[in-house]
Enzyme design. Structure first.
Site, PDB file in Angstrom:
ATOM      1  N   CYS A 140       0.902  -1.176   0.053  1.00 32.92           N
ATOM      2  CA  CYS A 140      -0.050  -0.071  -0.061  1.00 32.92           C
ATOM      3  C   CYS A 140       0.937   1.131   0.118  1.00 32.92           C
ATOM      4  O   CYS A 140       1.404   1.572   0.941  1.00 32.92           O
ATOM      5  CB  CYS A 140      -0.837  -0.103   1.296  1.00 32.92           C
ATOM      6  SG  CYS A 140      -1.924   1.649   1.374  1.00 32.92           S
ATOM      7  N   CYS A 148      -0.402   4.076   2.098  1.00 34.32           N
ATOM      8  CA  CYS A 148      -0.248   4.008   3.418  1.00 34.32           C
ATOM      9  C   CYS A 148       1.342   4.275   4.036  1.00 34.32           C
ATOM     10  O   CYS A 148       1.446   4.983   4.837  1.00 34.32           O
ATOM     11  CB  CYS A 148      -0.635   2.549   3.943  1.00 34.32           C
ATOM     12  SG  CYS A 148      -2.161   1.998   3.195  1.00 34.32           S
ATOM     13  N   ASP A 149       2.126   3.741   2.978  1.00 36.16           N
ATOM     14  CA  ASP A 149       3.604   3.577   3.604  1.00 36.16           C
ATOM     15  C   ASP A 149       4.402   4.325   2.801  1.00 36.16           C
ATOM     16  O   ASP A 149       5.595   4.537   3.190  1.00 36.16           O
ATOM     17  CB  ASP A 149       4.078   2.055   3.545  1.00 36.16           C
ATOM     18  CG  ASP A 149       3.093   1.181   4.287  1.00 36.16           C
ATOM     19  OD1 ASP A 149       2.740   1.794   5.414  1.00 36.16           O
ATOM     20  OD2 ASP A 149       3.221   0.041   4.075  1.00 36.16           O
TER      21      ASP A 149
HETATM   22  P1  FAD Z   1     -10.381  -5.443   6.626  1.00 35.76           P
HETATM   23  O1  FAD Z   1      -9.762  -4.680   7.602  1.00 35.76           O
HETATM   24  O2  FAD Z   1      -9.754  -6.227   5.550  1.00 35.76           O
HETATM   25  O3  FAD Z   1     -11.112  -6.550   7.851  1.00 35.76           O
HETATM   26  C1  FAD Z   1     -11.758  -7.739   7.172  1.00 35.76           C
HETATM   27  C2  FAD Z   1     -12.254  -8.626   8.528  1.00 35.76           C
HETATM   28  O4  FAD Z   1     -13.095  -9.357   7.999  1.00 35.76           O
HETATM   29  C3  FAD Z   1     -11.208  -9.053   9.241  1.00 35.76           C
HETATM   30  O5  FAD Z   1     -11.559  -8.931  10.452  1.00 35.76           O
HETATM   31  C4  FAD Z   1     -11.326 -10.730   8.789  1.00 35.76           C
HETATM   32  O6  FAD Z   1     -11.079 -11.543  10.094  1.00 35.76           O
HETATM   33  C5  FAD Z   1     -12.954 -10.669   8.604  1.00 35.76           C
HETATM   34  N1  FAD Z   1     -13.544 -11.687   7.801  1.00 35.76           N
HETATM   35  C6  FAD Z   1     -13.062 -12.257   6.697  1.00 35.76           C
HETATM   36  N2  FAD Z   1     -13.789 -13.156   6.311  1.00 35.76           N
HETATM   37  C7  FAD Z   1     -14.515 -13.814   7.218  1.00 35.76           C
HETATM   38  C8  FAD Z   1     -15.469 -14.856   7.607  1.00 35.76           C
HETATM   39  N3  FAD Z   1     -15.527 -15.753   6.787  1.00 35.76           N
HETATM   40  N4  FAD Z   1     -16.006 -14.871   8.707  1.00 35.76           N
HETATM   41  C9  FAD Z   1     -15.657 -13.860   9.772  1.00 35.76           C
HETATM   42  N5  FAD Z   1     -14.942 -12.829   9.532  1.00 35.76           N
HETATM   43  C10 FAD Z   1     -14.401 -12.640   8.335  1.00 35.76           C
HETATM   44  N6  FAD Z   1      -5.262   2.034   5.300  1.00 35.76           N
HETATM   45  C11 FAD Z   1      -5.062   3.051   5.719  1.00 35.76           C
HETATM   46  O7  FAD Z   1      -6.096   4.054   5.901  1.00 35.76           O
HETATM   47  N7  FAD Z   1      -3.816   3.715   6.468  1.00 35.76           N
HETATM   48  C12 FAD Z   1      -2.623   2.862   6.404  1.00 35.76           C
HETATM   49  O8  FAD Z   1      -1.649   3.452   6.932  1.00 35.76           O
HETATM   50  C13 FAD Z   1      -2.958   1.595   5.998  1.00 35.76           C
HETATM   51  N8  FAD Z   1      -1.774   0.724   5.886  1.00 35.76           N
HETATM   52  C14 FAD Z   1      -2.059  -0.494   5.515  1.00 35.76           C
HETATM   53  C15 FAD Z   1      -1.085  -1.588   5.612  1.00 35.76           C
HETATM   54  C16 FAD Z   1      -1.319  -2.816   4.991  1.00 35.76           C
HETATM   55  C17 FAD Z   1      -0.062  -3.681   5.134  1.00 35.76           C
HETATM   56  C18 FAD Z   1      -2.368  -3.184   4.490  1.00 35.76           C
HETATM   57  C19 FAD Z   1      -2.501  -4.632   4.026  1.00 35.76           C
HETATM   58  C20 FAD Z   1      -3.393  -2.418   4.403  1.00 35.76           C
HETATM   59  C21 FAD Z   1      -3.268  -0.876   4.851  1.00 35.76           C
HETATM   60  N9  FAD Z   1      -4.345  -0.128   4.897  1.00 35.76           N
HETATM   61  C22 FAD Z   1      -4.285   1.119   5.178  1.00 35.76           C
HETATM   62  C23 FAD Z   1      -5.597  -0.448   4.325  1.00 35.76           C
HETATM   63  C24 FAD Z   1      -6.815  -0.908   5.370  1.00 35.76           C
HETATM   64  O9  FAD Z   1      -6.260  -1.798   6.063  1.00 35.76           O
HETATM   65  C25 FAD Z   1      -8.102  -1.385   4.707  1.00 35.76           C
HETATM   66  O10 FAD Z   1      -8.433  -0.324   3.758  1.00 35.76           O
HETATM   67  C26 FAD Z   1      -8.959  -1.695   5.981  1.00 35.76           C
HETATM   68  O11 FAD Z   1      -8.355  -2.602   6.809  1.00 35.76           O
HETATM   69  C27 FAD Z   1     -10.183  -2.195   5.135  1.00 35.76           C
HETATM   70  O12 FAD Z   1     -11.163  -2.343   6.377  1.00 35.76           O
HETATM   71  P2  FAD Z   1     -12.578  -3.460   6.434  1.00 35.76           P
HETATM   72  O13 FAD Z   1     -12.971  -3.360   7.427  1.00 35.76           O
HETATM   73  O14 FAD Z   1     -13.093  -3.239   4.927  1.00 35.76           O
HETATM   74  O15 FAD Z   1     -11.525  -4.832   6.151  1.00 35.76           O
END
Ligand code: FAD
Ligand code: NAP
Length: 315
Positions: free
Chosen positions: A136, A139-140
Site C-alpha cells: 500500500c 499507507c507507507d
Molecule cells: P479488513 O480490515 O480487511 O477486515 C476484514 C475483516 O473480515 C477481518 O477482521 C477478517 O477477519 C474478517 N473476515 C474475513 N472473512 C471472514 C469470515 N468468513 N467470517 C468472519 N470474518 C471474516 N489504510 C489506511 O487508511 N492507512 C494505512 O496506513 C494503511 N496501511 C495498510 C497497511 C497494510 C500492510 C495493509 C494490508 C493495508 C493497509 N491499509 C491502510 C488499508 C486498510 O487496512 C484497509 O482499507 C481496511 O482495513 C479495510 O477495512 P475493512 O473493515 O473493509 O476490512
C-alpha cells in the site's frame, strides 16, 4: 454449538465492521460481530499509521484496532471470535454457520470481510513484510522520502502507485514480468514522462534482500525471464501491486458480485442485491482501500440497516 439471534449480524472486525457495530449498538440494535480469523482486520499487519484522523503521533495498526474493539465493546456490541463458513440469504432471518459450529441468525447482515492484497509468495517477501515490503503506497509511501523504491506489477494500481511514490522517493523502479503494461494508456503516458521512474521489463523478483538487525530491505534480486540473467537492484522499499482479491467466496451464489468479485451495492449505498443484506468497506470497494473510507462505509451500512429495520412491520 450455540445459536445466536440478532437484529444486526456483522461479519468482519476491521474498521468497517467495528464502525458498523458502534453505530448499530448506539441505535439500540444489539449487534453481534463475528470477528473472523484476522481479529482487527488488515491494519493489524502494519506498524505506523499516520493517516487515520484523531492521532497526533503515529499509532500501530494493532493498537488502533484494539481501541476500535474496546469502543465497540463499551457501547454494547457482542463480539464472537469465530469465522463464518456458510451463509443462507434466501430467507429471513438470514442464517450463517461458523467454523466453531455456531449458528448466527440475523434480521439483517452487514458484510465487512475486506479484501486481501495478492503477494508473490516468496519466503523473503513474508520475512520483510512491514519492514520494507508493503502492499500500500498510500499507507507507507511517506516513510520512503529520498529513498530508492520499487513497485511490482503492470496494471493501473502499479502505475498509479509508482507515480504517487515519486512524490516522496528519490527513484522508483517499476518491475513488470512482461514487455508491455496492462495499465490504461493515459497512466502509461504519465509514467513514461516521469523522470524519476524507470521500468525493468520482463523481470520478476527472485528474492527480497535485506538485513536482520535491524530488519530491513536493501535490495531485490531480479531475474530477466527472457535471458534468465539475474541482477541486484538496490532499493529500501518494495511495493507489491499485483492485485487484490475481495473476501467474497462465501457470497458467490448469494449476492451479485462484479467481474472482479467485489460485492455490488446500489449507488451511494451499502445495500446489496438482497434486501436487508449490506456490504461495507474494502469488500465492496476496489478503488479506495483506506481504513477511514472503510469506517465511513461501515457507518453508512449501519444507518441504512437501522432505516431498513424501522420500515419493517413490527412482529
Ligand atoms: P479488513 O480490515 O480487511 O477486515 C476484514 C475483516 O473480515 C477481518 O477482521 C477478517 O477477519 C474478517 N473476515 C474475513 N472473512 C471472514 C469470515 N468468513 N467470517 C468472519 N470474518 C471474516 N489504510 C489506511 O487508511 N492507512 C494505512 O496506513 C494503511 N496501511 C495498510 C497497511 C497494510 C500492510 C495493509 C494490508 C493495508 C493497509 N491499509 C491502510 C488499508 C486498510 O487496512 C484497509 O482499507 C481496511 O482495513 C479495510 O477495512 P475493512 O473493515 O473493509 O476490512
Ligand atoms: P490488475 O489489473 O489485475 O494488474 C495486476 C498486475 O500485476 C498485472 O500487470 C499482472 O501482470 C501483475 N501480476 C499479477 N500477478 C503477478 C505475479 N505473481 N508476479 C508478477 N506480476 C504479477 O490489478 P490492479 O492493477 O490492482 O487493478 C485492479 C482493478 O482496479 C483493475 O480493474 C484496474 O483497472 C482498477 N484500477 C484502476 C485505477 C485507475 O483507473 N486509476 C487504479 C487502480 C486500479 P500481467 O499484466 O502480466 O498479467
Amino acid at each position: 454449538m450455540a445459536e445466536y439471534k440478532t437484529k444486526v449480524l456483522i461479519i468482519g472486525s476491521g474498521p468497517a465492521g467495528y464502525t458498523a457495530g458502534i453505530y448499530a449498538a448506539r441505535a439500540g440494535l444489539k449487534p453481534i460481530i463475528v470477528s473472523g480469523e484476522q481479529i482487527g482486520g488488515q491494519l493489524t499487519m502494519t506498524n505506523d499509521i499516520e493517516n487515520f484522523p484523531g492521532f497526533a503521533t503515529p499509532i500501530s495498526g494493532m493498537e488502533l484496532m484494539d481501541k476500535m474493539r474496546n469502543q465497540a465493546l463499551n457501547v454494547g456490541v457482542e463480539i464472537i471470535d469465530d469465522k463464518i463458513t456458510e451463509v443462507d440469504f434466501s430467507q429471513r432471518p438470514f442464517s450463517c454457520s461458523s467454523e466453531n459450529h455456531n449458528l448466527f441468525c440475523g434480521e439483517t447482515v452487514i458484510i465487512a470481510t475486506g479484501a486481501s492484497a495478492r503477494w508473490l509468495g516468496l519466503e523473503s517477501e513474508t520475512k520483510f513484510r512491514g519492514f520494507g515490503v508493503s502492499a500500500c503506497a498510500t499507507c507507507d509511501g511517506f516513510f520512503y522520502r529520498n529513498r530508492d523504491v520499487a513497485v511490482i506489477g503492470g496494471g493501473n494500481t502499479a502505475v498509479d502507485e509508482a507515480i504517487y511514490l515519486t512524490g516522496f522517493a528519490r527513484s522508483v523502479t517499476l518491475i513488470h514480468r512482461r514487455d508491455s503494461l496492462r495499465a490504461d494508456k493515459h497512466l502509461q503516458e504519465r509514467l513514461f514522462a516521469n523522470p524519476k521512474i524507470r521500468v525493468e521489463w520482463d523481470s520478476v523478483v527472485d528474492e527480497v534482500l535485506g538485513t536482520d538487525n535491524p530488519l530491513g530491505v536493501t535490495g531485490l534480486r531480479l531475474k530477466n525471464i527472457k535471458t534468465d540473467e539475474t541482477k541486484v537492484l538496490n532499493v529500501e522499499g518494495v511495493f507489491m501491486a499485483i492485485g487484490h482479491h475481495p473476501n467474497t467466496e462465501l457470497f458467490k451464489n448469494q449476492l451479485k458480485l462484479d467481474k472482479d468479485g467485489y460485492i455490488e451495492t446500489l449507488p451511494n449505498s451499502c445495500q446489496t442485491s438482497v434486501e436487508g443484506v449490506f456490504a461495507a468497506g474494502d469488500v465492496k470497494d476496489p478503488n479506495f482501500r483506506q481504513a477511514v473510507v472503510a469506517a465511513g462505509s461501515g457507518c453508512i451500512a449501519a444507518l441504512e440497516t437501522e432505516k431498513y429495520l424501522s420500515a419493517q412491520p413490527q412482529k
